[in-house]
Design a protein around this motif. Structure first.
Motif, PDB file in Angstrom:
ATOM      1  N   THR A  19       0.810  -1.219   0.000  1.00 20.59           N
ATOM      2  CA  THR A  19       0.000   0.000   0.000  1.00 20.59           C
ATOM      3  C   THR A  19       0.845   1.273   0.000  1.00 20.59           C
ATOM      4  O   THR A  19       0.304   2.365  -0.166  1.00 20.59           O
ATOM      5  CB  THR A  19      -0.931   0.037   1.220  1.00 20.59           C
ATOM      6  OG1 THR A  19      -0.144   0.072   2.420  1.00 20.59           O
ATOM      7  CG2 THR A  19      -1.847  -1.184   1.245  1.00 20.59           C
ATOM      8  N   ALA A  20       2.154   1.148   0.217  1.00 22.08           N
ATOM      9  CA  ALA A  20       3.039   2.319   0.170  1.00 22.08           C
ATOM     10  C   ALA A  20       3.251   2.736  -1.283  1.00 22.08           C
ATOM     11  O   ALA A  20       3.090   1.931  -2.207  1.00 22.08           O
ATOM     12  CB  ALA A  20       4.373   2.000   0.822  1.00 22.08           C
ATOM     13  N   PHE A  21       3.651   3.989  -1.478  1.00 21.01           N
ATOM     14  CA  PHE A  21       3.926   4.470  -2.823  1.00 21.01           C
ATOM     15  C   PHE A  21       5.271   5.172  -2.848  1.00 21.01           C
ATOM     16  O   PHE A  21       5.520   6.091  -2.051  1.00 21.01           O
ATOM     17  CB  PHE A  21       2.841   5.430  -3.311  1.00 21.01           C
ATOM     18  CG  PHE A  21       3.031   5.841  -4.746  1.00 21.01           C
ATOM     19  CD1 PHE A  21       2.541   5.044  -5.777  1.00 21.01           C
ATOM     20  CD2 PHE A  21       3.714   7.003  -5.072  1.00 21.01           C
ATOM     21  CE1 PHE A  21       2.739   5.411  -7.107  1.00 21.01           C
ATOM     22  CE2 PHE A  21       3.908   7.374  -6.393  1.00 21.01           C
ATOM     23  CZ  PHE A  21       3.416   6.563  -7.415  1.00 21.01           C
ATOM     24  N   ILE A  30       9.527  -0.197   4.655  1.00 16.44           N
ATOM     25  CA  ILE A  30       8.568   0.891   4.436  1.00 16.44           C
ATOM     26  C   ILE A  30       7.173   0.325   4.683  1.00 16.44           C
ATOM     27  O   ILE A  30       6.744  -0.587   3.978  1.00 16.44           O
ATOM     28  CB  ILE A  30       8.707   1.483   3.025  1.00 16.44           C
ATOM     29  CG1 ILE A  30      10.105   2.101   2.855  1.00 16.44           C
ATOM     30  CG2 ILE A  30       7.621   2.512   2.764  1.00 16.44           C
ATOM     31  CD1 ILE A  30      10.358   2.704   1.489  1.00 16.44           C
ATOM     32  N   SER A  31       6.493   0.843   5.685  1.00 17.72           N
ATOM     33  CA  SER A  31       5.239   0.267   6.164  1.00 17.72           C
ATOM     34  C   SER A  31       4.042   0.730   5.342  1.00 17.72           C
ATOM     35  O   SER A  31       4.188   1.425   4.332  1.00 17.72           O
ATOM     36  CB  SER A  31       5.053   0.626   7.641  1.00 17.72           C
ATOM     37  OG  SER A  31       6.141   0.193   8.411  1.00 17.72           O
ATOM     38  N   ASP A  32       2.847   0.360   5.819  1.00 23.19           N
ATOM     39  CA  ASP A  32       1.628   0.599   5.059  1.00 23.19           C
ATOM     40  C   ASP A  32       1.317   2.085   4.946  1.00 23.19           C
ATOM     41  O   ASP A  32       1.533   2.866   5.862  1.00 23.19           O
ATOM     42  CB  ASP A  32       0.446  -0.139   5.682  1.00 23.19           C
ATOM     43  CG  ASP A  32       0.209   0.255   7.134  1.00 23.19           C
ATOM     44  OD1 ASP A  32      -0.819   0.892   7.413  1.00 23.19           O
ATOM     45  OD2 ASP A  32       1.040  -0.075   7.990  1.00 23.19           O
ATOM     46  N   ASN A  33       0.827   2.430   3.767  1.00 21.23           N
ATOM     47  CA  ASN A  33       0.341   3.773   3.434  1.00 21.23           C
ATOM     48  C   ASN A  33       1.402   4.861   3.614  1.00 21.23           C
ATOM     49  O   ASN A  33       1.085   6.013   3.875  1.00 21.23           O
ATOM     50  CB  ASN A  33      -0.910   4.129   4.241  1.00 21.23           C
ATOM     51  CG  ASN A  33      -1.754   5.178   3.529  1.00 21.23           C
ATOM     52  OD1 ASN A  33      -2.072   5.037   2.348  1.00 21.23           O
ATOM     53  ND2 ASN A  33      -2.122   6.235   4.233  1.00 21.23           N
ATOM     54  N   SER A  64       3.938   3.378   9.631  1.00 22.37           N
ATOM     55  CA  SER A  64       2.672   3.541   8.915  1.00 22.37           C
ATOM     56  C   SER A  64       2.260   5.006   8.788  1.00 22.37           C
ATOM     57  O   SER A  64       2.431   5.801   9.717  1.00 22.37           O
ATOM     58  CB  SER A  64       1.558   2.796   9.659  1.00 22.37           C
ATOM     59  OG  SER A  64       1.844   1.428   9.771  1.00 22.37           O
ATOM     60  N   ASN A  65       1.720   5.344   7.613  1.00 22.77           N
ATOM     61  CA  ASN A  65       1.109   6.650   7.347  1.00 22.77           C
ATOM     62  C   ASN A  65       2.096   7.811   7.423  1.00 22.77           C
ATOM     63  O   ASN A  65       1.687   8.966   7.511  1.00 22.77           O
ATOM     64  CB  ASN A  65      -0.060   6.916   8.312  1.00 22.77           C
ATOM     65  CG  ASN A  65      -1.213   5.979   8.082  1.00 22.77           C
ATOM     66  OD1 ASN A  65      -1.687   5.821   6.966  1.00 22.77           O
ATOM     67  ND2 ASN A  65      -1.662   5.325   9.143  1.00 22.77           N
TER      68      ASN A  65
END
Length: 223
Positions: A38-40, A53-56, A77-78
């Motif tokens: 979900t990361a970009f 590198i965690s989610d979002n 995250s985030n």
């Protein structure tokens, strides 16, 4: 998790560079980035070596996340890593986080704003804001702290939670760190709004470019 290879369904000119660390005498084992699906990672950015590198997480264009000397790095995250940010670390110095040791540890909902330098060993707790062109080097930054533009935090200091580092300040002693004031309301609101905006980017950019983006033929682990 599996290794992802370069795709031919779009122009590689717009891919980030994602690769393992090079083999050296001091890092003889190649380790691949681990990037949540979900990361970009934006165009023209680099992610090298043992980086989680965690989610979002949103990594903007022209970012260098280079775990080829000091390693590993962790981004929670985030969090968002904005344009022109550099993450690098010293070979022999790390920060203990629980039972593990990191060159750079960045918590959840952290903003590293345009042009900032984060150099390990350092620990940045949840909800920290690191401002434009700021430098964080050999430091521990407590939860909710706000580091303003052009400020420097270094020399092994510990910034207490929810403290405000003024624009251009040089916080190079614990005495200076302990004397910092609480984060003003307007700065808290600004940091919150930056987080709100940047948390929308990963999903939106995946829609724009397609979800199966990867580096130019170089493998990494997706989870």
């Amino acid at each position: 998790m599996g290794e992802k290879q370069g795709s031919n369904n779009h122009s590689h000119c717009f891919d980030p560079f994602i690769s393992p660390n090079p083999i050296t005498s001091f890092n003889p084992v190649q380790r691949f980035p681990k990037i949540n699906e979900t990361a970009f990672i934006s165009q023209f950015s680099s992610v090298i070596g043992d980086v989680t590198i965690s989610d979002n997480v949103y990594v903007a264009p022209n970012v260098s996340i280079r775990a080829d000397e000091g390693t590993p790095f962790y981004i929670g995250s985030n969090s968002n890593i904005q344009d022109g940010v550099i993450l690098h670390g010293l070979l022999t110095k790390k920060i203990a986080v629980g039972t593990k040791r990191y060159s750079i540890f960045i918590g959840n909902e952290v903003t590293i704003a345009h042009g900032a330098l984060v150099h390990g060993p350092c620990y940045i707790a949840d909800k920290v804001f690191v401002g434009f062109n700021a430098i964080v080097y050999t430091a521990i930054v407590g939860k909710g702290a706000f580091i303003s533009y052009n400020a420097v935090v270094t020399n092994g200091v510990r910034i207490p939670p929810d403290r405000f580092v003024p624009p251009g300040a040089n916080i190079d002693s614990q005495e200076k760190a302990d004397a910092l004031s609480p984060v003003p309301k307007d700065s808290k609101e600004f940091a919150h709004e930056v987080q709100r905006v940047n948390q929308e980017f990963p999903a939106s950019y995946h829609l724009l470019f397609g979800k199966n983006r990867c580096s130019c033929g170089v493998a990494y682990d997706q989870y």
